[in-house]
Design a protein around this motif. Structure first.
Motif, PDB file in Angstrom:
ATOM      1  N   VAL A 115      29.631  32.766  43.353  1.00 41.49           N
ATOM      2  CA  VAL A 115      30.797  32.674  42.462  1.00 41.49           C
ATOM      3  C   VAL A 115      30.948  31.287  41.861  1.00 41.49           C
ATOM      4  O   VAL A 115      31.820  31.058  41.024  1.00 41.49           O
ATOM      5  CB  VAL A 115      32.082  33.065  43.216  1.00 41.49           C
ATOM      6  N   ASP A 116      30.087  30.345  42.302  1.00 42.79           N
ATOM      7  CA  ASP A 116      30.054  28.989  41.729  1.00 42.79           C
ATOM      8  C   ASP A 116      31.405  28.289  41.839  1.00 42.79           C
ATOM      9  O   ASP A 116      31.790  27.516  40.963  1.00 42.79           O
ATOM     10  CB  ASP A 116      29.599  29.041  40.268  1.00 42.79           C
ATOM     11  N   LEU A 128      35.147  37.514  41.336  1.00 41.27           N
ATOM     12  CA  LEU A 128      34.494  38.801  41.092  1.00 41.27           C
ATOM     13  C   LEU A 128      35.517  39.726  40.429  1.00 41.27           C
ATOM     14  O   LEU A 128      36.418  40.242  41.103  1.00 41.27           O
ATOM     15  CB  LEU A 128      33.989  39.412  42.406  1.00 41.27           C
ATOM     16  N   ARG A 129      35.368  39.928  39.128  1.00 37.50           N
ATOM     17  CA  ARG A 129      36.391  40.629  38.359  1.00 37.50           C
ATOM     18  C   ARG A 129      36.072  42.102  38.105  1.00 37.50           C
ATOM     19  O   ARG A 129      36.704  42.734  37.283  1.00 37.50           O
ATOM     20  CB  ARG A 129      36.606  39.917  37.010  1.00 37.50           C
ATOM     21  N   ASP A 130      35.080  42.633  38.793  1.00 41.28           N
ATOM     22  CA  ASP A 130      34.682  44.015  38.545  1.00 41.28           C
ATOM     23  C   ASP A 130      35.785  44.974  38.997  1.00 41.28           C
ATOM     24  O   ASP A 130      36.185  44.977  40.180  1.00 41.28           O
ATOM     25  CB  ASP A 130      33.388  44.328  39.299  1.00 41.28           C
ATOM     26  N   THR A 132      35.828  48.187  39.604  1.00 37.39           N
ATOM     27  CA  THR A 132      35.425  49.135  40.649  1.00 37.39           C
ATOM     28  C   THR A 132      35.472  48.479  42.022  1.00 37.39           C
ATOM     29  O   THR A 132      35.948  49.069  42.998  1.00 37.39           O
ATOM     30  CB  THR A 132      34.011  49.667  40.356  1.00 37.39           C
ATOM     31  N   LEU A 133      34.984  47.247  42.099  1.00 38.29           N
ATOM     32  CA  LEU A 133      34.995  46.518  43.371  1.00 38.29           C
ATOM     33  C   LEU A 133      36.437  46.241  43.814  1.00 38.29           C
ATOM     34  O   LEU A 133      36.782  46.442  44.989  1.00 38.29           O
ATOM     35  CB  LEU A 133      34.223  45.216  43.229  1.00 38.29           C
ATOM     36  N   LEU A 134      37.282  45.787  42.902  1.00 39.02           N
ATOM     37  CA  LEU A 134      38.668  45.471  43.258  1.00 39.02           C
ATOM     38  C   LEU A 134      39.414  46.723  43.715  1.00 39.02           C
ATOM     39  O   LEU A 134      40.219  46.670  44.662  1.00 39.02           O
ATOM     40  CB  LEU A 134      39.377  44.824  42.066  1.00 39.02           C
ATOM     41  N   SER A 135      39.139  47.867  43.082  1.00 36.21           N
ATOM     42  CA  SER A 135      39.770  49.129  43.507  1.00 36.21           C
ATOM     43  C   SER A 135      39.312  49.509  44.911  1.00 36.21           C
ATOM     44  O   SER A 135      40.112  49.982  45.733  1.00 36.21           O
ATOM     45  CB  SER A 135      39.431  50.247  42.523  1.00 36.21           C
ATOM     46  N   ALA A 136      38.038  49.292  45.209  1.00 38.78           N
ATOM     47  CA  ALA A 136      37.525  49.606  46.546  1.00 38.78           C
ATOM     48  C   ALA A 136      38.192  48.719  47.595  1.00 38.78           C
ATOM     49  O   ALA A 136      38.540  49.186  48.696  1.00 38.78           O
ATOM     50  CB  ALA A 136      36.013  49.421  46.577  1.00 38.78           C
ATOM     51  N   LEU A 153      26.072  41.860  38.188  1.00 33.63           N
ATOM     52  CA  LEU A 153      26.553  40.586  37.656  1.00 33.63           C
ATOM     53  C   LEU A 153      25.607  40.159  36.542  1.00 33.63           C
ATOM     54  O   LEU A 153      24.419  39.902  36.803  1.00 33.63           O
ATOM     55  CB  LEU A 153      26.592  39.528  38.765  1.00 33.63           C
ATOM     56  N   PRO A 154      26.090  40.073  35.318  1.00 35.64           N
ATOM     57  CA  PRO A 154      25.187  39.819  34.176  1.00 35.64           C
ATOM     58  C   PRO A 154      24.724  38.381  34.031  1.00 35.64           C
ATOM     59  O   PRO A 154      23.715  38.135  33.382  1.00 35.64           O
ATOM     60  CB  PRO A 154      26.043  40.248  32.974  1.00 35.64           C
TER      61      PRO A 154
END
Length: 450
Positions: A115-116, A128-130, A132-136, A153-154
């Motif tokens: 995450v630097d 980490l702003r995804d 799907t991950l935050l919902s999980a 992560l692009p």
């Protein structure tokens, strides 16, 4: 002196003091009786002091023992915590611990690098702003059990992860609070696995395509020969020549596939024999001299007489230089020259370079030259009998020999393919990279392990 001490001395001396008081009241005291009673008082006081000291000593010993045991347990817990921290920190994949507010309580070194930034005390969404991950994560905090999601992560380089989000039970005795970890995030990098899967699919598709084309031709010509051209001698000879050409193409393809598979099996076993490269190159030039004459290309050689041997497999090295020289004759300009040079570089590694004067290779193609079935000009390659596996074979053979392939090319001027090999009697490290050269090894270019 404390009250408890005075109370103990008074209780121990009370009988003697009582007798002394009674005798004094009856006026029957004598000097001897007074001395005896004073000695009794002192004796009782000493007994009280001794008992008190003995009791306090027992208490102190017990207290010291309990303190030592508590310190031992504390040291053990500190050691276990330090070991756990070190294990978590050394894990090769990112690990995060979150509290009920989704704040990061702990993160290992790899997670911080990912995450630097330092997310301790901050919401995981800051790094980490995804969605799907935050919902999980939210579902786990709400008590819905373990969750598994895929995350891409692009930046800075596209990386694919399988992320496991697990509930964490706090250790017994942990005080409740917002900083207590309740969620574990474990991120496993599957980029190489997915790339390997895609390459395997591409490989099967390419092989199918390469075999389907000549097989389709053979099937069509066989049907023609059994039908309309059954009695046409001219057409029969023409079709049989094409069928032979297509069958030879399939044979070359299968031979190269088998050769590549065999080389990959031996890639981790370094060859031990000594190979004289100038002698090998002379045999190769003699083998391909007729092909060079056919395309009006002159082969020019330049190397000293005292080149040391290299540590290698002579058959495989012969295949390396045969593929490179054959390519130079195929794709070099007709009527020009192909130059083969050999020398020792500054790190005492043998450098063999094959230079043609052909059309050259555009720079965007250089990183992919050693991929299976990759061709700069697919139509021309098939027309000239290429299978698209030659440079892949070269790369894997050189990997086995701890060598390198370098490619420098300029459009309209030609290309130079260089082979760098360690000589037999040295253990020096890898050579430096030539300026503007593409190094085709496992650390450069697109991986093509299947």
């Amino acid at each position: 002196m404390s009250g408890s001490w005075l109370r103990s001395i008074f209780l121990a001396s009370a009988p003697a003091l009582l007798i002394l008081a009674i005798l004094h009241y009856q006026e029957s005291l004598s000097t001897g009786i007074v001395l005896l009673l004073v000695l009794a008082v002192l004796f009782g006081a000493s007994i009280a002091v001794r008992r008190r000291l003995s009791a306090e000593e027992v208490v102190m010993r017990r207290l010291n023992r309990l303190t030592a045991e508590a310190q031992t347990q504390l040291d053990a817990l500190s050691y276990k915590a330090a070991v756990a921290d070190r294990i978590i920190a050394s894990l090769p994949h990112p690990i995060f611990f979150l509290d009920r507010e989704r704040r990061v309580v702990r993160a290992n070194t790899v997670a911080r690098v990912l995450v630097d930034s330092d997310l301790i005390g901050r919401d995981i969404a800051d790094g980490l702003r995804d969605p799907t991950l935050l919902s999980a994560i939210d579902r786990v905090i709400d008590g819905q059990g373990s969750q598994t999601v895929e995350l891409v992560l692009p930046v800075p380089v596209e990386t694919e992860f399988i992320v496991r989000v697990e509930p964490v039970d706090p250790p017994p005795g942990t005080p409740p609070g917002r900083d207590a970890p309740v969620v574990l995030i474990d991120m496993q990098d599957i980029t190489a696995l997915r790339r390997s899967e895609r390459m395997r699919v591409d490989f099967v598709a390419n092989v199918s395509h390469e075999l389907r084309t000549p097989l389709t031709s053979l099937t069509g010509f066989i049907e023609t020969l059994r039908g309309p051209a059954r009695d046409d001698a001219v057409a029969r000879d023409h079709f049989l020549a094409i069928m032979q050409e297509q069958s030879e193409r399939m044979f070359r393809l299968i031979s190269d596939l088998l050769s590549l598979s065999r080389i990959e099996l031996e890639e981790h076993s370094r060859p031990q024999e000594q190979v004289n490269i100038p002698d090998l190159l002379r045999r190769l030039i003699e083998l391909l001299s007729q092909k060079a004459e056919k395309v009006s290309v002159k082969i020019i050689t330049d190397w000293p007489d005292d080149l040391p041997p290299v540590r290698g497999d002579s058959d495989q090295l012969f295949q390396v230089f045969q593929n490179l020289l054959d390519n130079a004759l195929k794709y070099g300009a007709k009527g020009d020259a192909v130059t083969i040079t050999a020398k020792l570089n500054e790190r005492r590694r043998l450098v063999v370079e094959i230079t043609d004067q052909g059309a050259g290779i555009p720079p965007e193609h250089l990183p992919r030259l050693t991929e299976r079935f990759y061709r700069v000009d697919a139509a021309r390659s098939r027309e000239l009998g290429g299978t698209g596996l030659g440079l892949a074979i070269v790369k894997h053979i050189l990997n086995r020999h701890r060598g390198r392939l370098t490619v420098t090319s300029k459009v309209g001027k030609g290309s130079t393919f260089g082979v760098i090999l360690p000589v037999a009697a040295t253990t020096q490290g890898a050579t430096t990279r030539p300026k503007n050269a593409f190094i085709s090894d496992s650390k450069a270019g697109t991986p093509d392990t299947i």
